[in-house]
Design an enzyme around this catalytic site. Sequence first.
Site, PDB file in Angstrom:
ATOM      1  N   GLY A 113       0.836  -1.190   0.000  1.00  0.00           N
ATOM      2  CA  GLY A 113       0.000   0.000   0.000  1.00  0.00           C
ATOM      3  C   GLY A 113       0.871   1.239   0.000  1.00  0.00           C
ATOM      4  N   THR A 148      -2.203  -3.173   6.710  1.00  0.00           N
ATOM      5  CA  THR A 148      -1.587  -2.252   5.753  1.00  0.00           C
ATOM      6  C   THR A 148      -2.359  -0.935   5.779  1.00  0.00           C
ATOM      7  OG1 THR A 148      -0.758  -4.044   4.384  1.00  0.00           O
ATOM      8  CG2 THR A 148      -1.019  -1.894   3.312  1.00  0.00           C
ATOM      9  N   GLU A 152      -0.907   2.759   6.551  1.00  0.00           N
ATOM     10  CA  GLU A 152      -1.017   3.827   5.549  1.00  0.00           C
ATOM     11  C   GLU A 152      -1.871   4.990   6.065  1.00  0.00           C
ATOM     12  OE1 GLU A 152       1.051   3.720   3.255  1.00  0.00           O
ATOM     13  OE2 GLU A 152       1.502   1.583   3.224  1.00  0.00           O
ATOM     14  N   HIS A 155       0.334   7.183   7.947  1.00  0.00           N
ATOM     15  CA  HIS A 155       1.047   8.147   7.085  1.00  0.00           C
ATOM     16  C   HIS A 155       0.121   9.295   6.659  1.00  0.00           C
ATOM     17  CE1 HIS A 155       4.754   5.963   6.634  1.00  0.00           C
ATOM     18  NE2 HIS A 155       4.262   4.984   5.889  1.00  0.00           N
ATOM     19  N   HIS A 161       7.715   6.697   9.381  1.00  0.00           N
ATOM     20  CA  HIS A 161       8.126   5.371   9.841  1.00  0.00           C
ATOM     21  C   HIS A 161       8.819   5.475  11.193  1.00  0.00           C
ATOM     22  CE1 HIS A 161       7.924   4.000   5.448  1.00  0.00           C
ATOM     23  NE2 HIS A 161       6.899   3.491   6.108  1.00  0.00           N
ATOM     24  N   TRP A 163      11.376   4.199  12.380  1.00  0.00           N
ATOM     25  CA  TRP A 163      12.840   4.328  12.367  1.00  0.00           C
ATOM     26  C   TRP A 163      13.290   5.646  11.723  1.00  0.00           C
ATOM     27  CZ3 TRP A 163       9.931   1.385   9.140  1.00  0.00           C
ATOM     28  CH2 TRP A 163      10.120   1.537   7.775  1.00  0.00           C
ATOM     29  N   VAL A 174       8.604  12.235  16.673  1.00  0.00           N
ATOM     30  CA  VAL A 174       7.764  11.829  17.796  1.00  0.00           C
ATOM     31  C   VAL A 174       8.700  11.489  18.951  1.00  0.00           C
ATOM     32  CG1 VAL A 174       6.136  10.087  18.628  1.00  0.00           C
ATOM     33  CG2 VAL A 174       5.925  10.971  16.292  1.00  0.00           C
TER      34      VAL A 174
HETATM   35  N1  ARG Z   1       4.053   0.746   2.356  1.00  0.00           N
HETATM   36  C1  ARG Z   1       4.432  -0.452   3.062  1.00  0.00           C
HETATM   37  C2  ARG Z   1       4.796  -1.504   2.029  1.00  0.00           C
HETATM   38  O1  ARG Z   1       4.170  -1.554   0.995  1.00  0.00           O
HETATM   39  C3  ARG Z   1       3.312  -0.952   3.919  1.00  0.00           C
HETATM   40  C4  ARG Z   1       3.739  -1.844   4.997  1.00  0.00           C
HETATM   41  C5  ARG Z   1       2.549  -2.355   5.769  1.00  0.00           C
HETATM   42  N2  ARG Z   1       2.934  -3.399   6.687  1.00  0.00           N
HETATM   43  C6  ARG Z   1       2.120  -4.383   7.076  1.00  0.00           C
HETATM   44  N3  ARG Z   1       2.515  -5.261   7.968  1.00  0.00           N
HETATM   45  N4  ARG Z   1       0.939  -4.528   6.573  1.00  0.00           N
HETATM   46  O2  ARG Z   1       5.672  -2.296   2.261  1.00  0.00           O
HETATM   47 ZN    ZN Z   2       5.090   3.138   5.360  1.00  0.00          ZN
HETATM   48 CA    CA Z   3      11.168   9.067  18.011  1.00  0.00          CA
END
Ligand code: ARG
Ligand code: ZN
Ligand code: CA
Length: 239
Positions: A113, A148, A152, A155, A161, A163, A174
């Site tokens: 996503g 997912t 998203e 975001h 993220h 990290w 944060v």
């Molecule tokens: N944008 C990230 C990707 O496509 C979404 C990660 C979502 N993680 C999850 N465990 N559903 O990798």
């Molecule tokens: Zn992401």
């Molecule tokens: Ca932080």
Amino acid sequence: YEGTITIPVVINIIEQFAGQVTQNQINSQIRILNEDFQNNNTNTSSVPSEFSGLVADVDVTFVLGSVNRITNTKASWGTNDAMKIPSQGGIAPTDATRNLNLWVCEIGGGILGYAQFPGGSNATDGVVIGTDFFGETNNGGVYGKGRTATHEVGHWLNLRHIWGDGRCNRDDFVADTPTSDAPNYNCPSYPTVNCRSTDMTMNYMDYVQDDCMYMFTSGQNDRMRALFVAGGSKEGFVN
Ligand code: ARG
Ligand code: ZN
Ligand code: CA
């Protein structure tokens, strides 16, 4: 912003054949978003005590709005927003100042996503989820539990993220999320230590599998809620 935030969700489905995306996917996705943003999911008791005081109930209620469906046999839509543009075979968003627009289509490239951060164009505002990763699915494997969309929507509500998209010296803006080095994958064991602190691998904004992510923090809650105050980019949702 104080108080419950209600977010209508317009679902724009571009499927390869009629009925590919099921009503169960739609209903389970709305349920999972509510569980996760209300800290009401079955995993929350697994948060380690080191982090349990930071867990946030974001107090957002997602309500299913209209569902728009078209068929298009295109195998992969990519991440250039074509699915949002009618002249390219997509579906235009419905009033992005008052709705979360969520597109469901085959993205391809191993991408689950993607989302637009606040401040972008209303014409492309919202999140896109790959067909197999929308709601509860069997095809999604460890990504078939609907998280997912949780990631998203994080975001879309301005979360980075966990990290900070960098090494130990990059920030996610944060304060209560620990510094980390890089994404974590799969289902890390606790404690996973990087940058001389325990990684919050169970945060929705890491890259772990769906079963292994189950918290937002108070600091993330504050960052998301800041969008809804008067003058904020999402104020249209609360008045
Ligand atoms: N944008 C990230 C990707 O496509 C979404 C990660 C979502 N993680 C999850 N465990 N559903 O990798
Ligand atoms: Zn992401
Ligand atoms: Ca932080």
